[in-house]
Design an enzyme around this catalytic site. Sequence first.
Site, mmCIF file in Angstrom:
data_model
loop_
_atom_site.group_PDB
_atom_site.id
_atom_site.type_symbol
_atom_site.label_atom_id
_atom_site.label_comp_id
_atom_site.label_asym_id
_atom_site.label_seq_id
_atom_site.Cartn_x
_atom_site.Cartn_y
_atom_site.Cartn_z
ATOM 1 N N LEU A 528 35.880 -104.007 116.532
ATOM 2 C CA LEU A 528 36.479 -102.861 117.218
ATOM 3 C C LEU A 528 35.854 -102.639 118.578
ATOM 4 C CD1 LEU A 528 36.632 -100.292 114.272
ATOM 5 C CD2 LEU A 528 38.568 -101.446 115.333
ATOM 6 N N GLY A 529 34.622 -103.016 118.680
ATOM 7 C CA GLY A 529 33.950 -102.791 119.955
ATOM 8 C C GLY A 529 32.521 -103.270 119.887
ATOM 9 N N GLY A 531 28.703 -102.209 121.377
ATOM 10 C CA GLY A 531 27.956 -101.170 122.085
ATOM 11 C C GLY A 531 26.496 -101.525 122.195
ATOM 12 N N GLY A 532 25.723 -100.577 122.624
ATOM 13 C CA GLY A 532 24.317 -100.804 122.896
ATOM 14 C C GLY A 532 23.504 -101.175 121.663
ATOM 15 N N PHE A 533 23.971 -100.749 120.524
ATOM 16 C CA PHE A 533 23.146 -100.977 119.341
ATOM 17 C C PHE A 533 23.721 -102.057 118.438
ATOM 18 C CE2 PHE A 533 22.514 -96.605 120.721
ATOM 19 C CZ PHE A 533 21.140 -96.588 120.875
ATOM 20 N N GLY A 534 24.831 -102.619 118.866
ATOM 21 C CA GLY A 534 25.419 -103.664 118.047
ATOM 22 C C GLY A 534 26.924 -103.580 118.067
ATOM 23 N N VAL A 536 30.808 -103.121 116.266
ATOM 24 C CA VAL A 536 31.487 -102.331 115.244
ATOM 25 C C VAL A 536 32.679 -103.108 114.723
ATOM 26 C CG1 VAL A 536 32.489 -100.088 114.713
ATOM 27 C CG2 VAL A 536 30.894 -100.311 116.609
ATOM 28 N N LYS A 550 28.976 -100.549 111.508
ATOM 29 C CA LYS A 550 28.150 -100.861 112.678
ATOM 30 C C LYS A 550 27.082 -101.852 112.240
ATOM 31 C CE LYS A 550 26.864 -99.525 116.911
ATOM 32 N NZ LYS A 550 27.553 -98.847 117.982
ATOM 33 N N ASP A 647 23.112 -91.924 124.444
ATOM 34 C CA ASP A 647 24.154 -92.827 124.942
ATOM 35 C C ASP A 647 25.530 -92.190 124.796
ATOM 36 O OD1 ASP A 647 25.261 -95.029 126.096
ATOM 37 O OD2 ASP A 647 25.158 -96.298 124.311
#
Length: 839
Positions: A528-529, A531-534, A536, A550, A647
Amino acid sequence: MNTRTVSLHILFLFLLLHLIDSLHTLDQNNTMKDGDVLISQARKFALGFFSPGNSSLRYVGIWYYGQLERTVVWVANRENPVNHTSGVLAFDHYGNLVIRDNIGDLPIWSTNISSLTSNNSATAQLLDSGNLVLIHDLSKEVIWQSFDYPTDTFLPSMKLGLDRRTGLNRFLTSWKSEDDPAPGSYSYRFEPTGYPQGFLYKGRAPYYRGGPTIQYPHGVDRAMPHDFNYIIRVVRNATEVSISYSASTISRYVLQEPGSLKYFMWHDEEQRWSEFGHYPKEQCDYYKNCGPNSNCDANTADQLDCTCLPGFEPTSPAEWYLRDGSGGCKRRRGASMCQSGEGFVKVQGVKLPDTSTVHVNISLSLKECEQECLRDCNCTAYSSADKSMGENGCLKWFGDIVDTREFSNLGQDLYVRVDAIDLVLVPSFTARHRKSTLVKKAMVATILVSAVVLLLLGSLIYCLRLKRKRDRNARNHLSRVTTISAYVDKIACLKDLDSEGRRKTDIPVFDFGTIAVATCNFSSANELGHGGFGSVYKGVMNDRTEIAVKRLSKYSGQGNEEFKNEVKLIAKLQHRNLVKILGCCIEEDEKLIIYEYLPNKSLDSLLFDETKRSLLDWGKRYEIAYGVARGLMYLHQDSTLRIIHRDLKVSNVLLDGALNPKISDFGLARICIGDQIEGKTKRVVGTYGYMAPEYALQGQFSIKSDVYSYGVLLLEIITGQRNNGCYHMNPFCNLIGHVWELWGGGKCMEIVDKSIDKTYSEDMVSRCIQIGLLCVQRYASDRPTMSTVVFMLGNADAVLPSPKQPAFIDESAHNGDIQTRCNRACSVNGVTVTVLEGR
Ligand SMILES: *[C@@H]1O[C@H](CO)[C@@H](O)[C@H](O)[C@H]1NC(C)=O
Ligand SMILES: *[C@@H]1O[C@H](CO)[C@@H](O)[C@H](O)[C@H]1NC(C)=O
Ligand SMILES: *[C@@H]1O[C@H](CO)[C@@H](O)[C@H](O)[C@H]1NC(C)=O
Ligand SMILES: *[C@@H]1O[C@H](CO)[C@@H](O)[C@H](O)[C@H]1NC(C)=O
Ligand SMILES: *[C@@H]1O[C@H](CO)[C@@H](O)[C@H](O)[C@H]1NC(C)=O
Ligand SMILES: *[C@@H]1O[C@H](CO)[C@@H](O)[C@H](O)[C@H]1NC(C)=O
Ligand SMILES: *[C@@H]1O[C@H](CO)[C@@H](O)[C@H](O)[C@H]1NC(C)=O
Ligand SMILES: *[C@@H]1O[C@H](CO)[C@@H](O)[C@H](O)[C@H]1NC(C)=O
């Protein structure tokens, strides 16, 4: 009369000084024209025609004599100005002082003294107190005074309140604007009912209660100097209920739009006024900010909390939990309040509740007051009358207890009626303070022990009684015991929370295999996307529930148990504006967090999409901004965790089916980096364009750096443009710079997203832009907290400060640096970056 005036003027020209000296009375034989002034004996005040602000209309008013800038303290013809400079002030045949705009016409203003019938003569005199008095020439009595008809200013020795003999009620009303002295929408009255108190009204609705004095009623100001003789006098007898004050320096109270009673003192050396206090001052000051039977507690900086008074519970626990205290509290269920062992709990240091309906008996002591209140089952609370007035006295409240707040050092003690159980459970209740955890633990222990003893005792009594009289009264006692055990249950839960883990509400731990199957082995089709932490992934479980997973790419490296505990803690944060955590999954190096799946994806997929953005009309955008603010406030204030998001950005705001916003990725900084509340980190996590300067440049983060990100988000919602999208029309590479520039030029509406239907209120949008600018101010300490933001968004009347310069503008020292950062940001375009070394 005309010849007299002419000769007066000739005299005026020739003997100017002498005349000014003698011009402190006006009698039947002379007329004051526009341009003349009447001066008080000691030259403290002057009366004459003037034009307020930028208006060209003429009014008769009183102002301080000899000050460079005219400060008007009273206006005669507030609503009927003279249109030109030919107005005159003179007596008519009845002895009334009148203003005419053309001699011979009906007066446009009159003192209108009803007792004057025929040939009278009177003399007008301006006193050194600023009071214009009319003295009857024969009886030598004061037949009229301007102090009885105050405008917006409360001067020393003036009285506000009710004269019971004449029915005259003196109160302040604000000016409509600086240019127009006509009555505005705010008034300040000294209300005589119950135990007298000051009320500031907006229209007819109470807006603030208290003031204008240090001591009365219920202590308001904290910052009065001790060395100037400020004395308050309250009269409460058969002929009048009034308040007045005196001070050894030149000072005045003035009621200004919008809704602020201000106290000013004159600095003689510096020849200027300085403000010495204003009311209302804080959020808790607004009338009924917290609903009935609750206490507004603002002592932790600018955090706001409503707490129920002892013996009460929230009327709507759900709203209460979301920090909406306006519903107030109701009597705890099952409490028996009449002649069944009830008593009083002392609530220390509060502003006494609304005294409009209290019973007052000044001759009773506090002890007698308690007895009286106890005897009357309808009496809900008592207190001594204002202690700072040196009164003991007794005030008794009936029904709801309204508009209380903590008052750190000037509050009084309020005794609230509670039933027998609460009397044991809540031996004393302090509104101010946050007790140390040690004390808290000791308290919990005490409460537990007492509760258990009570429970045993209750059961014992219950059993004994049951044996004796099986049928009669049994039901009563049963409910009694149920109540007690319900309490014990509650306390047991609390304890469980503290010692962790004993409750069976553990967060579900999913099996890694299950999740892998659900996400097609984390296939890129399901992503799905990122991001900064991993990344999704979308997943579908066996039972067809959709989930979002996530997969953490970095983790601070604590053990699995710590990870689980941390997720568990964060999962406990539940708010309608936060994405719900369903569980977690741990498998060797893999750490997964499982969330609810939201079909409408993230805000940026709508906001920055040419075709879809028009779905977001102004109302929806406002709701989204407000929802995000509430969610963030919840994260910041929840007492157990205080999460700093670090964030926040449009792509981290997800929308549910009804486009309600939900913040995602909260708490990840805590899991992945560690859990300092405020601090300095070498690992900067965030997204360029959203990062506060102190965080981006120095690695310092706090709740205020989240506020900064929120400000950027708010401006993006309004403008439909990305902050890091490089704004080409502008020398600065960001949206904030552009908004700031337009704001300064008063043209901020230009930046509003053109795809929004033009039905919005410009005022509202401009307020939101201002709030956005307040959030992105350069210095963290200038930025409001999220609770203030929520308050400002929710209250169209709240006065907004002017924003100072935002960050990342005109920073010559860092200019090159920022330029490169900006350029880099453009290329990463919304993706979270992690910089490993701060500086
Ligand atoms: C006003 O003028 C009349 C007649 O000139 C005089 O009798 C009267 O005393 C004057 N009144 C005052 C207050 O000076
Ligand atoms: C009067 O007009 C000037 C210029 O338009 C403005 O700067 C000032 O604020 C106005 N003053 C008031 C009291 O409205
Ligand atoms: C002032 O008076 C003139 C005529 O004397 C009139 O036309 C004008 O409307 C008046 N202005 C106001 C503000 O009353
Ligand atoms: C004087 O009183 C009359 C009747 O009470 C009222 O109509 C009039 O408006 C009043 N005039 C002023 C200037 O207050
Ligand atoms: C007021 O005084 C004038 C002249 O002194 C007189 O003509 C008139 O009758 C008096 N009016 C009344 C009501 O007494
Ligand atoms: C009420 O107080 C005022 C001011 O002290 C005083 O003038 C008045 O006589 C008092 N009235 C009564 C009935 O005591
Ligand atoms: C105040 O209390 C005293 C003593 O109980 C009583 O005599 C008096 O009537 C009370 N006054 C009022 C106004 O209730
Ligand atoms: C208490 O309040 C109830 C309802 O308002 C009323 O019926 C009752 O008479 C009151 N009791 C006393 C002692 O005032």
